[in-house]
Design a protein around this motif. Structure first.
Motif, short mmCIF file in Angstrom:
data_model
loop_
_atom_site.label_atom_id
_atom_site.label_comp_id
_atom_site.label_asym_id
_atom_site.label_seq_id
_atom_site.Cartn_x
_atom_site.Cartn_y
_atom_site.Cartn_z
N VAL A 152 0.83 -1.20 0.00
CA VAL A 152 0.00 0.00 0.00
C VAL A 152 0.87 1.26 0.00
N THR A 153 1.91 1.26 0.83
CA THR A 153 2.79 2.43 0.90
C THR A 153 3.53 2.64 -0.41
N SER A 154 3.97 1.56 -1.04
CA SER A 154 4.72 1.69 -2.29
C SER A 154 3.85 2.21 -3.43
N MET A 155 2.53 2.11 -3.31
CA MET A 155 1.62 2.62 -4.33
C MET A 155 1.38 4.12 -4.20
N MET A 156 1.75 4.69 -3.06
CA MET A 156 1.51 6.11 -2.83
C MET A 156 2.46 6.98 -3.66
N SER A 157 2.12 8.23 -3.78
CA SER A 157 3.01 9.19 -4.40
C SER A 157 4.04 9.63 -3.38
N PRO A 158 5.22 10.11 -3.80
CA PRO A 158 6.22 10.60 -2.84
C PRO A 158 5.68 11.71 -1.95
N GLN A 159 4.80 12.55 -2.48
CA GLN A 159 4.22 13.63 -1.67
C GLN A 159 3.35 13.06 -0.55
#
Length: 389
Positions: free
Chosen positions: A79-86
């Motif tokens: 889930v975290t890896s799917m997020m944007s860097p922002q």
């Protein structure tokens, strides 16, 4: 369908999140992390059965818990890896204040479980160690401050990050947890170095760490006992270190065989801090080298990707997390072979531990996010565009 080529990545309009995530993900690093967890489960079948028997539990009680924690960790990671860097940055900044507050309340609400260090919150059905979750979000906070300091009219981010570092180390030392404090210092130094810190300043930080170590040695019996044991020319064969060294020596090149090891019946921390001793005894040097190679591959692969990243925050945060992951693995392995004094630190994704596993899932999820291929991520494209402009 029209494809829009931008930088090093082809961006497909209307592409599903999962499809874009999988296409831009570093699958080699993800595969290495899966292999590490698989090795951890394999070793858990051997190392945790004696502990379960001593505690009157089902033989594979701890293996089942490890599988559950591992599944939770991988959900957090994906889930975290799917997020944007922002979004990861916002999550990290908010998470830092939550984890730091939990760390500061440990002397009042925490427990030591009879181990002489107040590092955990008891939840009844499980325990929670805030320092494990503090590490990745501290790196995000530090990277954000230092990246902001490089902007025109930016805040004094480096000074603020150093002040935060001092406060975090102080509360870690109160537990005491000098191992985690050392990891935080190493990660902060790596971020500061990449951000352009002068060598003299980093030398001063090292000198301060040495001075703090001397003070801790003179005022903490727990710390002094570990240092004295490490510096002693002889290793007491009845200590955890002595048993671990004997097990590694006994394993040789190919090991004694599956379930033939003896150290797991003797060491109370065979499933956590000294899991590599179980691996060396039963599976030999080959298994140890395989584990070391996986950590080396993850670190090298991530750093190679971050070298071409142009976003300062991503570059700084990703480097700090890579250094933290590799340093924790190095410390755990170094303790087992007596290269370093005992630290009470787990081997990421291999040792048993719910807080450690889920926190590492968060850290590697952020790292996978930062190392994803994204538009304009390759600096070579930017340089070429300037040449032919």
């Amino acid at each position: 369908m029209t494809e829009i080529a931008h930088g090093a990545v082809v961006v497909l309009p209307g592409e599903a999140i999962v499809s874009r995530w999988w296409r831009t993900l570093d699958k080699g690093v993800l595969g290495a992390l899966v292999l590490l967890f698989a090795v951890g489960l394999l070793l858990g079948f051997a190392a945790s059965v004696p502990l379960a028997e001593r505690n009157g539990l089902a033989p594979f009680h701890y293996v089942q818990r490890q599988a559950i924690f591992g599944a939770m960790a991988f959900v957090v990671m994906i889930v975290t890896s799917m997020m944007s860097p922002q979004m990861v940055r916002r999550l990290g900044v908010i998470g830092f204040f939550v984890a730091a507050s939990a760390l500061m309340l440990l002397p009042v609400l925490g427990t030591d479980f009879g181990k002489g260090a107040t590092r955990w919150y008891s939840l009844g059905f499980a325990s929670f160690q805030p320092s494990e979750f503090l590490k990745p979000v501290f790196i995000v906070m530090t990277a954000w401050l230092m990246a902001s300091a490089a902007e025109p009219n930016g805040p004094p981010g480096k000074i603020i990050s150093f002040a935060i570092l001092v406060v975090v180390i102080a509360f870690l030392a109160l537990q005491p947890d000098f191992g985690q404090a050392m990891l935080v210092v190493v990660a902060w130094s790596a971020v500061y170095f990449v951000a352009g810190a002068p060598i003299l300043l980093l030398t001063g930080v090292v000198a301060c760490v040495g001075a703090v170590g001397v003070v801790a040695y003179n005022n903490s019996e727990h710390f002094a006992r570990r240092i004295d044991g490490f510096l002693s020319p002889e290793v007491d064969p009845r200590t955890q270190m002595g048993y671990a060294i004997d097990a590694i020596r006994e394993g040789g090149f190919l090991g004694t065989g599956v379930n033939e090891g003896r150290v797991k019946w003797i060491l109370p921390d065979a499933h956590t801090d000294f899991i590599i001793a179980v691996a060396a005894e039963e599976y030999g040097l080959l298994m140890v080298l395989f584990i070391v190679a996986l950590f080396g591959f993850i670190a090298a692969r991530c750093l190679m990707r971050l070298c071409v990243e142009r976003d300062p925050f991503i570059r700084l945060a990703g480097t700090g997390m890579t250094v933290l992951l590799a340093s924790q693995a190095f410390i755990n392995l170094g303790v087992a072979v007596r290269l370093l004094p005992a630290k009470g630190m787990t081997l990421p994704f291999v040792s048993y531990g719910g807080s450690s596993l889920i926190a590492m899932g968060l850290l590697t999820g952020m790292l996978l996010c930062f190392t994803r291929t994204r538009p304009q991520a390759e600096i070579a494209d930017h340089l070429l565009s300037n040449v032919y402009r």
